[in-house]
Write an enzyme that holds these catalytic residues in place. Structure first.
Site, short mmCIF file in Angstrom:
data_model
loop_
_atom_site.label_atom_id
_atom_site.label_comp_id
_atom_site.label_asym_id
_atom_site.label_seq_id
_atom_site.Cartn_x
_atom_site.Cartn_y
_atom_site.Cartn_z
N SER A 117 -3.09 -3.76 -3.51
CA SER A 117 -2.45 -2.55 -3.00
C SER A 117 -3.50 -1.50 -2.64
O SER A 117 -4.38 -1.19 -3.44
CB SER A 117 -1.48 -1.99 -4.04
OG SER A 117 -0.71 -0.93 -3.50
N SER A 125 0.85 -1.19 0.00
CA SER A 125 0.00 0.00 0.00
C SER A 125 0.88 1.23 0.00
O SER A 125 2.06 1.17 0.34
CB SER A 125 -0.92 0.04 1.24
OG SER A 125 -1.83 -1.03 1.24
N ASP A 135 -3.91 2.17 -2.26
CA ASP A 135 -3.19 3.38 -2.66
C ASP A 135 -4.13 4.58 -2.49
O ASP A 135 -5.08 4.75 -3.26
CB ASP A 135 -2.73 3.26 -4.11
CG ASP A 135 -1.93 1.97 -4.34
OD1 ASP A 135 -1.11 1.64 -3.48
OD2 ASP A 135 -2.18 1.31 -5.36
#
Length: 345
Positions: free
Chosen positions: A268, A230, A270
């Site tokens: 991930s 992340s 983000d």
């Protein structure tokens, strides 16, 4: 002083940084860390204060862009709806979001006796990355006292980077990740303004990293891994902006990540949050109509470029300052700074 990207000739873009090349170049912004290093525990909290006053009573205009939503942060739904921030921002690990939430609520209630009585409740902003590769995240070792320590340590001036605070156990592109920051200065109508970025870097596949000079460093003997990290980006500026404009600027953080070789994988989380310290919102405003200053939209490219460049450099600073680290169960992450020192041209 630790070496940063510019010390290795790695220049991100064409704009000039602020004097500290940090998010604290934005007047009023404060940053603090609490770091835990104890055996298999490599973790911590990082606190970011848009200003040093009572944020519930003097909120800041803000926005959030979810680049890829594999994350467990708190407070982002109301932030997106109302376009404002009313607590400090806490960054930590994934399983400490509830702890950070409780800490921010506790501080807000203590400072504002009317919360939940004469006025509404409070919306804490807690952002996270998973530090479980290097740290025993299952131990859930972070407490409210640790969050308070990060909040109380918040100060203007130089920023500690690398394996500190929330960045203590983070990884990026197969290297040690962590906390990094950068800023850009520019003029609007003859007045100087600043945009700064704070990055919590915990993302990217080994071998995908692209440096500004085109090199592609990769850790040796690193097994291929899927993208399960992340990255948290916080963008701060003193330019007067609408929350809609701040959302557009936050979105450009993704372009800065892409310059590094990231593709925002399925696993991930983000997230980019952007806020302006200009024209804070008075919680107790009695008027029906209030004045609002905003940037001429035809000038916003300057801030887009600043956000992209500062994001790219902030992540590199996080990785370069962070030392090689061995954590839980002998898991190891090498340092990008060491790689650069070994490959000096």
């Amino acid at each position: 002083m630790p070496q940063r990207a510019r010390d290795f000739g790695l220049i991100c873009g064409i704009m000039q940084p602020g004097p500290l090349n940090a998010i604290t170049d934005v007047p009023g912004v404060k940053l603090g860390h609490h770091t835990m290093r104890d055996g298999d525990l490599l973790t911590g909290f990082t606190a970011l204060l848009p200003h040093g006053g009572n944020l519930f009573r003097r909120k800041v205009r803000a926005a959030v862009d979810i680049i890829n939503g594999f994350g467990k942060s708190a407070g982002l739904m109301q932030l997106a709806e109302l376009g404002q921030i009313e607590t400090p921002l806490l960054l930590g690990n994934t399983l400490a979001v509830g702890t950070g939430f409780d800490a921010l609520v506790t501080r807000a209630l203590a400072a504002n006796p009317d919360i939940g009585r004469e006025t509404g409740t409070v919306n804490p902003i807690v952002l996270e990355c998973n530090d479980g590769y290097l740290s025993d995240i299952r131990a859930r070792a972070l407490t409210m006292e640790h969050a308070f320590a990060a909040l109380d340590a918040a100060a203007s001036g130089p920023v500690a980077e690398g394996a500190v605070g929330a960045g203590t156990g983070m990884s990026a592109f197969g290297f040690k990740g962590g906390i990094g920051t950068a800023s850009r200065r520019f003029a609007l109508d003859g007045t100087g303004y600043t945009l700064g970025v704070l990055a919590l870097a915990n993302f990217g596949n080994a071998g995908d990293l692209i440096l500004p000079d085109g090199r592609r460093p990769a850790p040796s003997q690193m097994k291929p891994q899927g993208e399960r990290g992340s990255v948290i980006l916080v963008v701060a500026t003193d330019v007067p902006l609408e929350s809609r404009q701040l959302h557009r600027i936050a979105r450009r953080g993704g372009a800065g990540l892409a310059r590094l070789g990231a593709f925002w994988g399925n696993g991930s989380g983000d997230i980019a949050v952007a806020f302006s310290t200009a024209d804070p919102i008075d919680h107790d405003q009695p008027a029906d109509l209030v004045p609002l200053r905003a940037l001429n939209e035809n000038r916003i490219d300057t801030l887009f470029r600043a956000a992209v460049e500062a994001t790219q450099e902030a992540v590199l600073n996080a990785m370069i300052v962070a030392p090689a680290t061995t954590g839980r169960d002998g898991h190891r992450r090498p340092s990008l700074g060491d790689w650069l020192r070994a490959h000096l041209s």
